[in-house]
Write an enzyme that holds these catalytic residues in place. Structure first.
Site, PDB file in Angstrom:
ATOM      1  N   LYS A 145       0.808  -1.224   0.098  1.00  0.00           N
ATOM      2  CA  LYS A 145      -0.111   0.069  -0.054  1.00  0.00           C
ATOM      3  C   LYS A 145       0.974   1.259   0.021  1.00  0.00           C
ATOM      4  O   LYS A 145       0.294   2.337  -0.555  1.00  0.00           O
ATOM      5  CB  LYS A 145      -0.901   0.006   1.336  1.00  0.00           C
ATOM      6  CG  LYS A 145      -1.965  -1.171   0.953  1.00  0.00           C
ATOM      7  CD  LYS A 145      -3.109  -0.803   0.093  1.00  0.00           C
ATOM      8  CE  LYS A 145      -4.398  -1.817  -0.011  1.00  0.00           C
ATOM      9  NZ  LYS A 145      -5.052  -1.523  -1.054  1.00  0.00           N
ATOM     10  N   GLU A 187      -9.917   6.206   3.079  1.00  0.00           N
ATOM     11  CA  GLU A 187     -10.741   5.259   3.548  1.00  0.00           C
ATOM     12  C   GLU A 187      -9.869   3.953   3.824  1.00  0.00           C
ATOM     13  O   GLU A 187      -8.856   3.881   3.165  1.00  0.00           O
ATOM     14  CB  GLU A 187     -11.657   4.731   2.496  1.00  0.00           C
ATOM     15  CG  GLU A 187     -11.365   3.805   1.350  1.00  0.00           C
ATOM     16  CD  GLU A 187     -10.159   4.386   0.550  1.00  0.00           C
ATOM     17  OE1 GLU A 187     -10.146   5.628   0.262  1.00  0.00           O
ATOM     18  OE2 GLU A 187      -9.435   3.587  -0.359  1.00  0.00           O
ATOM     19  N   SER A 237       1.514  -9.640  -1.031  1.00  0.00           N
ATOM     20  CA  SER A 237       1.190  -8.192  -0.991  1.00  0.00           C
ATOM     21  C   SER A 237       1.352  -7.869   0.327  1.00  0.00           C
ATOM     22  O   SER A 237       1.496  -6.541   0.487  1.00  0.00           O
ATOM     23  CB  SER A 237      -0.228  -8.131  -1.429  1.00  0.00           C
ATOM     24  OG  SER A 237      -1.050  -8.922  -0.731  1.00  0.00           O
TER      25      SER A 237
END
Lengths: 391, 266
Positions: free
Chosen positions: A84, A106, A373
């Protein structure tokens, strides 16, 4: 009038009050995208702060177990614990160049919220994160980490009190504060230009992977696997390989309790096309077009939509999409920890679980790359609870 | 001429401003929507806007969001809403406008949604998350079925965008009076009045101002600035929400409120 389309998907389905901000964002992004100074600055942060490039780790034990060559792209080693941060550093710098003093975001599992809080702290921009009340309860550790990084958390009590409602509230905030506020969207979803911007900032995963696999093996992999919620880590690793027809691209969605039940989050595998949060894509919805509730053991996959570029890759049959159930993902979580000493995020465990299935049809010389990830630190409490273990 | 055009022409002839009332169809139930609509019409509203509920209404504030949730909980769906419109048409010729979100239209099929709307007696449709860029198919379909395609204009809408919107819009222009989502507010901002003054000289279409209007003074202020009508949603939905257990009280209060607001438009 086909702006921001991926095949027929995508577009700009946004209320008029947001159009000014979306146009401003598009303009600023295209001005900066190829600006050498901006790229140098972004690369500096990716290298010195986030810890890129991340390794492409050969897993000897897992390869032996699966009967083919298994590599993991180690996004779990990025600062913050997931891919991220690639996106939040990129968009954070973009916000800074646009002169925005406040960022809203969010979050579902809290990984994107945390990555935004981290980027905001290091770049010196105020961050406010919308998070569903239900997710705040499930993800206490990330909530506390965000607060440590000086982000303000805003609980969302509307609708199903999860990620989709957090997106709604962040969009409403942005509508009311467009002139001062940057909306830092965390996945390849939303109205144009977000799916393109987030994809571009995540492409680094695939670019590194291609160089690394060619250096190690001298050839491209048989298949690349990645989990798909909104789909940012998957697009990030897929994009560079899309022209390489011989490489199978496999997106793994959250099958929850099974796609024959209503408790899953497999938008492509079990959904239909529709418009949510600004884009036309596959969705989980009922016959009247009301968005359905979703379920996954992995909070980061618990979203009823998917990025429009995935919908296109599915339709042109360039990528395959499958689903993995909660229990299959939990087994893969255990397996990777036991065989390789790597505890994956439950999201990423979905990709590992499908690799296990895929390996049945592969040969010893076949190479698969799994995009790991994120790491599983955030999930260990929940997994222990599910195993009936008190910590 | 459409019912919407007729009504604005009458208002201009009488040199009066119009009052547009918004409720969510099916809030709190499909049956009660008909009574509420009758009350609003009896109290003198000039146009009735019906929200076709959506699970994720991003342009709406908490009041209307909750109204959407109540309507969906009461099993409201487009079929039932077309029935509601049929019933209203049984006793009134008031211009009716649908407000909804793209997915509701897309899922039914755009062609079918517009055809069913026209058959039921709907005069205009506004799709809150459809900017002019995404409107090609809707505009074409609206023309086929003689429905006015209504668009939002915001304080942040550039002059270029405004030009495109005015070129394609019909019925009236829905001015979003302030930056933000729907909801009742204390004061009317100067931004609103400036926006009316900016749009007024550029179009002959009627201008209606919505978002944040709740008192007769607000209505008077926007009409005086050059608007043709004021739109009120959240304030009426609040009355519904506060009187869910008292049908008679709800109707009395709505009647009293709409009459008072209508006075502000004189």
């Amino acid at each position: 009038m086909d702006k921001g389309r991926f095949g027929r998907y995508g577009g700009i389905f946004a209320p008029e009050p947001l159009m000014y901000a979306l146009e401003e964002l598009e303009r600023s992004y295209y001005e900066l995208k190829d600006d050498e100074k901006f790229q140098t600055e972004l690369n500096y942060y990716l290298r010195e702060y986030a810890g890129r490039p991340t390794p492409l780790t050969f897993c000897a034990n897992l390869s032996e177990y699966m009967g083919c060559k298994v590599y993991l792209k180690r996004e779990d080693l990025v600062h913050g614990g997931a891919h991220k941060l690639n996106n939040t550093l990129g968009q954070g710098l973009l916000a800074k160049h646009m002169g925005k003093k406040r960022i809203v975001a969010e979050t579902g599992a809290g990984q994107h919220g945390l990555a935004t809080a981290i980027a905001g702290a290091v770049l010196g921009i105020d961050v406010e994160v919308y998070m569903g009340e239900e997710d705040i309860r499930r993800q206490k550790l990330n909530v506390f980490k965000m607060e440590l990084c000086d982000a303000k958390l805003i609980p969302v009590t509307s609708g199903s009190k999860t990620l989709k409602d957090a997106v709604n509230e962040a969009l409403r905030d942005w509508i009311a504060n467009v002139e001062t506020t940057y909306y830092l969207l965390g996945s390849v979803v939303g109205p144009h230009p977000y799916p393109t911007i987030v994809r571009d900032f995540q492409r680094v995963i695939g670019i590194e992977t291609k160089k690394q696999i060619l250096a190690k093996e001298g050839r491209l992999p048989t298949a690349i696997l990645a989990c798909v919620g909104g789909g940012s880590n998957a697009i990030g690793i897929f994009h560079e390989f899309v022209p390489d027809d011989g490489v199978r691209l496999i997106g793994v969605e959250a099958g929850g309790e099974g796609i024959h039940t209503k408790r899953h989050a497999a938008s492509i595998v079990a959904g239909s096309e529709g418009v949510l949060h600004g884009a036309l894509s596959y969705l989980i919805q009922n016959d009247d077009g009301q968005i359905g509730s979703t379920h996954s053991v992995a909070a980061g996959l618990d979203y009823p939509g998917v990025g429009p570029e995935h919908s296109m890759l599915k339709d042109i049959q360039r990528a395959e999409y499958v689903s993995i159930t909660d229990s299959e993902a939990l087994d893969a979580f255990d397996l990777l920890a036991a065989k390789e000493g790597i505890i994956p995020a439950l999201e990423s465990a979905h990709a590992v679980a499908h690799a296990l299935k895929l390996s049945q049809e592969l040969d010893r010389e076949d190479i698969i790359v799994i995009n790991l990830s994120g790491r599983g630190d955030k999930d260990v409490m929940e997994v222990a609870r599910l195993m009936g273990r008190e910590l | 001429m459409s019912r919407i055009q007729d009504r604005f022409a009458e208002l201009r002839d009488m040199n009066r401003g119009g009052f547009i009332s918004f409720i969510v169809a099916g809030d709190p139930s499909p049956a009660r929507t008909i009574n509420i609509a009758r009350t609003i019409i009896d109290a003198g509203a000039d146009i009735l806007e019906l929200g076709v509920p959506f699970s994720d209404p991003i342009a709406d504030g908490p009041t209307i969001q909750q109204a959407n949730e109540r309507a969906l909980k009461a099993c409201t769906n487009p079929d039932k809403i077309f029935d509601i419109v049929h019933e209203i048409r049984g006793f009134s010729d008031i211009p009716l406008v649908f407000l909804t979100y793209y997915n509701i239209v897309q899922k039914r099929g755009m062609e079918k949604f517009y055809k069913d709307s026209a058959d039921a007696g709907v005069d205009g449709i506004l799709i809150a998350d459809m900017p002019i860029e995404e409107s090609t198919q809707a505009l074409k379909t609206a023309r086929t079925y003689d429905i006015d395609q209504i668009f939002l204009v915001a304080p942040t809408t550039s002059d270029t965008r405004l030009g495109h919107i005015l070129e394609h819009a019909s019925g009236f222009i829905y001015l979003v009076s302030l930056l933000g989502v729907t909801g009742a507010r204390e004061k009317i901002s100067t931004t609103t009045l400036e926006l009316v003054k900016r749009v007024r000289p550029r179009t002959n279409l009627p201008i209606a101002v919505g978002f944040g209007i709740s008192t007769p003074e607000h209505v008077k202020a926007v009409i005086d600035a050059g608007a043709d009508a004021a739109i009120v949603g959240s304030a009426i939905v609040n009355i519904i929400q506060e009187n869910l257990d008292d049908e008679n009280g709800m109707m009395e209060k709505i009647h009293e409120y709409v009459s008072r607001m209508k006075q502000g438009a004189k």
